[in-house]
Scaffold this active site. Structure first.
Site, PDB file in Angstrom:
ATOM      1  N   GLU A 209       6.839  15.708  14.117  1.00 50.61           N
ATOM      2  CA  GLU A 209       6.654  14.265  13.991  1.00 50.61           C
ATOM      3  C   GLU A 209       5.917  13.626  15.163  1.00 50.61           C
ATOM      4  O   GLU A 209       5.186  12.657  14.976  1.00 50.61           O
ATOM      5  CB  GLU A 209       8.022  13.570  13.815  1.00 50.61           C
ATOM      6  CG  GLU A 209       8.687  13.835  12.486  1.00 50.61           C
ATOM      7  CD  GLU A 209       7.923  13.222  11.318  1.00 50.61           C
ATOM      8  OE1 GLU A 209       7.479  12.061  11.438  1.00 50.61           O
ATOM      9  OE2 GLU A 209       7.750  13.921  10.303  1.00 50.61           O
TER      10      GLU A 209
ATOM     11  N   SER B 116      12.794  22.768 -39.700  1.00 47.30           N
ATOM     12  CA  SER B 116      13.725  22.758 -40.831  1.00 47.30           C
ATOM     13  C   SER B 116      15.082  22.158 -40.501  1.00 47.30           C
ATOM     14  O   SER B 116      15.893  21.959 -41.411  1.00 47.30           O
ATOM     15  CB  SER B 116      13.905  24.180 -41.367  1.00 47.30           C
ATOM     16  OG  SER B 116      12.713  24.644 -41.957  1.00 47.30           O
TER      17      SER B 116
END
Length: 646
Positions: free
Chosen positions: A100, A367
């Protein structure tokens, strides 16, 4: 002779350095004045810097609970213990600094080089894209500012970073940051994240766990390891490489740890529960629209043991047979016969795709849609024993084909249904009128548009799996509407009831004789028809369905206790390798139902039909199977079992 020319007064030029100094002073004065004005402008809407906002002071939360009271998910902020700088593992500090802000301990709150790179990136992009933020700047934003990407917000962030550097030591700033930053999954601060993802205090984080947490802050929602462990670990390996690059981790240690991901608490089954809880939150907003800004507890119908069985059955089916047959996704929904949803799996892995294929996707049921055509036929007077001929059939220049591409001659309606003979289904539909089948589907809870086209009995119209399950539950409960629902009660954290589901009398949608005939036909599908792979060691009924080219495969059915529907396919609609509804979906259904019924006594199908029928009668009305008083007792017991009331 006198000189008539006047004296010459040619001005002397000031030295270059004096002119530069003077110009610099003028620019400096005006720059200072403009700077003061700019700072004053930026400070107009800054918060009170002397009072740091308390963690969670304005946050709301949503807690979703299962039917047994267990917490399924907590949406909203979770805060753990305060971890001091001395308690923070060195590996965690090294990981955050490496990924960072590598110059964190050297700069005064602003990294000039990083800021210059960000400015250049933004100029090239034509807007604010990169931030170049230091850890101090990130803390300033987290404490005081919004996440808006504007130049004004960025300038305020710089001012606040300078103020924080003057107010606190580097160690204090880093401690504040680690205890406030968001890690995903509602966890704020390293201790909450460590406990949520790894099950222990942040003071005991390993190097691998530290790297994973440090990698989350870039994209916490997307990388949260309880829903995306692969993505979180991929990012963690980048952090480990950064640590090695800064010298805080040796190359040998990086290589070793990169192959040893930490164990994250949540499993695939745990992640997949989010399909259900996301749907619950949407339903909560529909049932009680004025919930914004309130912290809530939502009590639901989900049964954790049934949910686990569903998740494992889907996972096993896709990992084994699914891979061989090019089936990448599946969905499963299980409901009580009144519509209470006990389990829901909306896809293979919530961490990779949050799209809920049980509630959002509209796919062809094949179906399995014949349920509605044959129900309409039974209502019109056709009997299961009536004879039809399986032969070439043409309707409006369209000729349906059987899956086997053969014709079997004369057979009963029940045999045609059990064997999923398409030509007979179309003949029956045309005889009674296909509009009647569409009307039955709507009556039983299908909400998608169903057009009365010739191919309607073959399931060419798209439906949602959840609604299909509700329709089959209407057979299982004896012919009463079973609209799926998930929420029993919504209350505030203080106990105020905002919504409570009220027991209602079952609404009859099918005659009892029609239900009995259809239940027998559905049973024949499982016992000796196309759904034999779904057979259980107890009475079961259901119907398979396969769309053209095996793009969708479905099995829906029920026992005396529960109705479930399974869909298998690919999101992009690509064909699977010979997958039929009676194959992989039926096997997933059988696997799930076997585990879900492990501790439940065997009962016959339609065991609760009489109780539903009694509950649907008018108060005081007698029926052939008992007096009015007996029916009232049955009704009270029925609703007590379903809703926990009296």
């Amino acid at each position: 002779m006198a000189n008539t020319d006047g004296p010459s007064f040619k001005p002397r030029r000031k030295p270059l350095l004096r002119r530069i100094a003077y110009g610099g002073a003028v620019v400096g004065v005006w720059g200072a004045m403009l700077g003061i004005v700019l700072i004053a402008y930026l400070s107009l809407d800054l918060p009170d810097l002397e009072n740091l906002p308390a963690a969670g002071s304005n946050d709301t939360a949503i807690v979703v609970k299962a039917i047994n009271g267990a917490t399924l998910v907590r949406q909203g902020p979770i805060y753990g213990d305060w971890i001091s700088y001395e308690q923070t593992p060195k590996a965690l500090i090294d990981a955050f600094v490496a990924i960072e802000d590598r110059s964190y301990f050297d700069h005064g709150g602003i990294d000039g080089k990083g800021l210059a790179r960000a400015v250049w990136s933004n100029v090239r992009a034509g807007g604010v894209r990169a931030g170049g933020s230091t850890i101090t700047q990130q803390l300033a934003k987290n404490l005081f500012l919004s996440s808006d990407r504007t130049i004004k917000r960025k300038a305020q962030e710089l001012l606040l970073a300078l103020w924080l550097e003057q107010k606190f030591t580097k160690e204090q700033i880093l401690t504040l940051y680690l205890n406030r930053v968001y890690f995903g999954g509602g966890a704020y601060g390293v201790d909450a994240a460590s406990r949520k993802f790894f099950g222990h205090s942040a003071a005991n984080l390993s190097i691998a766990e530290s790297a994973m947490l440090a990698g989350l802050v870039k994209a916490p929602s997307r990388l949260a390891p309880h829903i995306n462990p692969d993505g979180a670990w991929e990012r963690a390996r980048i952090v480990l490489a950064a640590m090695a690059d800064t010298g805080s981790l040796s190359e040998a240690a990086k290589t070793k740890i990169s192959g040893q991901p930490p164990k994250v608490k949540a499993s695939v089954a745990g992640r997949n529960i989010r399909f259900y809880t996301d749907w619950v939150e949407m339903e909560a907003r529909r049932l009680a629209p004025n919930l914004r800004g309130k912290s809530l507890i939502i009590f639901t119908t989900l049964d954790p043991s049934v949910q686990r069985a569903a998740s494992l059955a889907v996972s096993r089916g896709l990992e084994d047979e699914g891979k061989r047959r090019n089936a990448s996704q599946a969905a499963l929904v299980a409901i009580d016969h009144d519509g209470a949803v006990r389990a829901m799996v909306g896809g293979k892995d919530y961490g990779k795709s949050q799209y809920n294929r049980a509630t959002q996707a509209k796919r062809q049921p094949g179906s399995a849609f014949k349920l509605f055509s044959y129900l309409a036929a039974l209502e019109a007077g056709i009997k299961p024993g009536d004879r039809y001929i399986d032969k070439p059939t043409v309707v409006d220049d369209w000729a349906p084909k059987n899956y086997s591409n053969t014709f079997s001659g004369e057979m009963s309606v029940q045999e045609a249904f059990a064997r999923s003979i398409n030509t007979v289904a179309v003949q029956v539909s045309e005889k009674i009128g296909r509009e009647k089948a569409a009307a039955v589907a709507k009556r039983l809870g299908i909400r998608t548009n169903v057009s009365p086209v010739p191919s309607l009995p073959l399931g060419t119209e798209e439906v949602r799996l959840l609604e299909l399950a509700g329709s089959y539950a209407a057979i299982a409960n004896g012919g009463h509407l079973a609209e799926p629902y998930s929420i029993v009660e919504i209350s505030s954290l203080e106990g105020e009831v905002i919504y409570r589901r009220r027991p209602t009398q079952p609404r009859t949608v099918l005659r009892s004789d029609v239900v009995e005939d259809m239940s027998a036909m559905l049973t024949s599908v499982v016992n000796w028809g196309s759904g034999r792979n779904a057979a259980l060691a107890r009475p079961a009924a259901g119907k398979s369905g396969t769309s053209q080219d095996s793009r969708d495969a479905v099995f829906a059915g029920f026992t005396s206790e529960m109705t479930a529907a399974v869909w298998v396919g690919n999101d992009d609609g690509t064909p699977m390798n010979n997958v039929t509804g009676g194959g992989l979906p039926a096997r997933i259904w059988q696997d799930f139902m076997t585990e879900a019924h492990a501790a439940i006594p065997v009962r016959p199908l339609l065991a609760d039909a009489a109780i539903y029928a009694a509950a649907a009668t008018e108060p005081g009305q007698t029926r052939p199977d008992g007096s009015a008083d007996e029916q009232k007792k049955k009704k009270r017991g029925f609703f007590s079992r379903l809703f926990g009331g009296s």
